[in-house]
Design an enzyme around this catalytic site. Structure first.
Site, PDB file in Angstrom:
ATOM      1  N   HIS A 149       0.834  -1.207   0.000  1.00 18.69           N
ATOM      2  CA  HIS A 149       0.000   0.000   0.000  1.00 18.69           C
ATOM      3  C   HIS A 149       0.875   1.266   0.000  1.00 18.69           C
ATOM      4  CE1 HIS A 149      -4.391  -0.183   0.216  1.00 18.69           C
ATOM      5  NE2 HIS A 149      -4.372   1.065   0.619  1.00 18.69           N
ATOM      6  N   ASP A 194      -3.498   6.864  -1.781  1.00 22.62           N
ATOM      7  CA  ASP A 194      -4.787   6.533  -2.395  1.00 22.62           C
ATOM      8  C   ASP A 194      -4.516   5.855  -3.731  1.00 22.62           C
ATOM      9  OD1 ASP A 194      -7.532   6.398  -2.532  1.00 22.62           O
ATOM     10  OD2 ASP A 194      -7.772   8.373  -3.441  1.00 22.62           O
ATOM     11  N   GLY A 243      -5.610   0.084  -4.857  1.00 18.02           N
ATOM     12  CA  GLY A 243      -6.325  -1.034  -5.452  1.00 18.02           C
ATOM     13  C   GLY A 243      -6.249  -1.020  -6.962  1.00 18.02           C
ATOM     14  N   ARG A 244      -6.547   0.129  -7.555  1.00 20.19           N
ATOM     15  CA  ARG A 244      -6.498   0.214  -9.009  1.00 20.19           C
ATOM     16  C   ARG A 244      -5.084   0.033  -9.539  1.00 20.19           C
ATOM     17  NH1 ARG A 244      -9.770   5.671  -9.658  1.00 20.19           N
ATOM     18  NH2 ARG A 244      -9.178   5.761  -7.459  1.00 20.19           N
ATOM     19  N   MET A 245      -4.096   0.549  -8.812  1.00 21.35           N
ATOM     20  CA  MET A 245      -2.708   0.352  -9.229  1.00 21.35           C
ATOM     21  C   MET A 245      -2.321  -1.119  -9.173  1.00 21.35           C
ATOM     22  SD  MET A 245      -0.696   2.621 -10.480  1.00 21.35           S
ATOM     23  CE  MET A 245       0.811   1.697 -10.149  1.00 21.35           C
ATOM     24  N   ARG A 261      -4.318  -3.735  -9.462  1.00 23.85           N
ATOM     25  CA  ARG A 261      -4.979  -4.431 -10.566  1.00 23.85           C
ATOM     26  C   ARG A 261      -4.342  -4.060 -11.904  1.00 23.85           C
ATOM     27  NH1 ARG A 261      -9.144  -3.055  -6.991  1.00 23.85           N
ATOM     28  NH2 ARG A 261      -9.817  -1.225  -8.185  1.00 23.85           N
TER      29      ARG A 261
END
Length: 381
Positions: free
Chosen positions: A193, A197, A200-202, A204
């Site tokens: 992490h 922010d 999650g998209r990064m 995926r």
């Protein structure tokens, strides 16, 4: 220390072999298909992946509107915030797709931070983008903002962990199947992490990049984000991340359940894409055969195919697909409307076209044909 790539069991290898077979078959099917509808399908798959990934994060834009946004259309049913998130993700995904065949490609921190800036730069400086977080990170449990679901590693550890991850991306577990490596890249990035922010998209996106770099299929056919964005699958996605990742950064934990979850995703998404390819091919063939009786030109078949596959077509989409000017595209669609093959819906800027009374019903039936998606693990004792 990173979460380690697990040793697959015989049942997992069987599922992985089935995925490989489907992907090879899909590659052959796509190579044999008409170029025009293949390009349409690739755009549609990219739009679905973007829509699904943003939906996981709470940004909701219909996949058809995502496709229109990708083509420069701005009169879609979405808030300005959702449009911004969609266009940002499109930018990152377009770059990822372009990297699939770069011969001297290397992973590095700068690449990851640049991709993050593409995704999150429109929030900067309110939410810092393109650089590692400088604060602690706490993920709240769904539905309870006071309950902690996961605490990431201390911010002082992030640069070292990301350096380790980059080294692994280039040199680690190269004997493992690239689909498993892609899944492990996703897990490690989301658990480190590293940004404040957009993690999650990064994560995926990184998985999609590794799959694309595998070189079996065009990148648009490689993402499992559409599958992850389905409501039931999204719930299971968060569940397995909690179970495997632990409440804090715990790289010693067993990662086989995560690999198995991804194998299920790869398998079922490959089934879905293959069904879509088959439907697209059949619809294109039927429309081509019906073109003469309908008085439809070869290029107008592209517009009718779009209607079959996604339910509508916009002038801007058709214009770009056939490299027409606005007047030509407008005349073609007006002619199809006058012939009652299409029906216009809405006013000037928001207008789109759907199937009209004379649109071939057998094509619509082929496009809507039901199918069954199987669970490759369902017959495991």
């Amino acid at each position: 220390m990173l979460y380690e790539t697990p040793r697959l069991e015989p049942v997992d290898r069987r599922v992985l072999d089935q995925v490989d077979v489907m992907r090879d078959q899909l590659r052959y099917a796509v190579q044999q298909a008409p170029m025009k509808w293949t390009l349409d399908l690739r755009k549609a798959l990219t739009a679905s992946a973007i829509a699904a990934s943003n939906t996981i994060e709470g940004y909701r834009v219909d996949a058809r509107d995502v496709a229109d946004l990708m083509d420069g259309e701005r009169e879609v049913e979405a808030s300005d915030e959702n449009k911004a998130e969609t266009l940002a993700y499109q930018q990152a995904m377009t770059y990822i797709q372009s990297l699939h065949d770069v011969t001297d490609f290397r992973y590095n921190k700068e690449l990851l931070n640049s991709l993050h800036w593409m995704l999150q730069g429109h929030h900067h400086p309110l939410r810092a983008a393109g650089r590692w977080r400088r604060t602690a990170i706490r993920i709240t449990a769904p539905g309870d903002e006071f309950a902690t679901d996961y605490e990431g590693p201390d911010q002082e550890l992030v640069p070292g962990l990301m350096g380790e991850l980059v080294e692994w991306l280039n040199e680690g577990d190269l004997d493992a199947h690239f689909l498993i490596r892609a899944a492990m890249a996703h897990l490690n990035l989301v658990k480190i992490h590293p940004w404040s922010d957009g993690n999650g998209r990064m994560s995926r996106s990184l998985q999609t990049l590794l799959i694309a770099r595998g070189g079996v299929l065009a990148p648009e056919f490689s993402s499992i984000e559409e599958w992850l964005g389905m409501p039931g699958n999204t719930w299971e996605y968060y569940k397995v991340l909690r179970e495997v990742g632990g409440p804090v950064y715990s790289p010693e934990r067993d990662t086989l359940p995560w690999a198995r979850f991804n194998l299920l995703a790869y398998h079922q998404q490959a089934q879905r894409v293959r069904r879509r390819v088959d439907r697209s091919n059949e619809c294109w063939t039927r429309l081509t055969e019906a073109a003469g009786a309908l008085g439809v030109s070869e290029r107008q078949v592209t517009a009718l195919h779009e209607v079959a596959m996604v339910g509508r077509v916009r002038r801007s989409r058709y214009e770009k697909a056939e490299a027409l000017n606005t007047q030509q595209a407008t005349r073609d669609l007006q002619a199809l409307t006058k012939a009652e093959v299409l029906t216009a819906v809405g006013q000037t800027k928001a207008r789109h076209y759907v199937a009209g009374p004379r649109y071939p019903q057998d094509v619509l039936e082929a496009a809507r044909r039901r199918h069954v998606i199987v669970d490759p693990y369902s017959d495991v004792p």
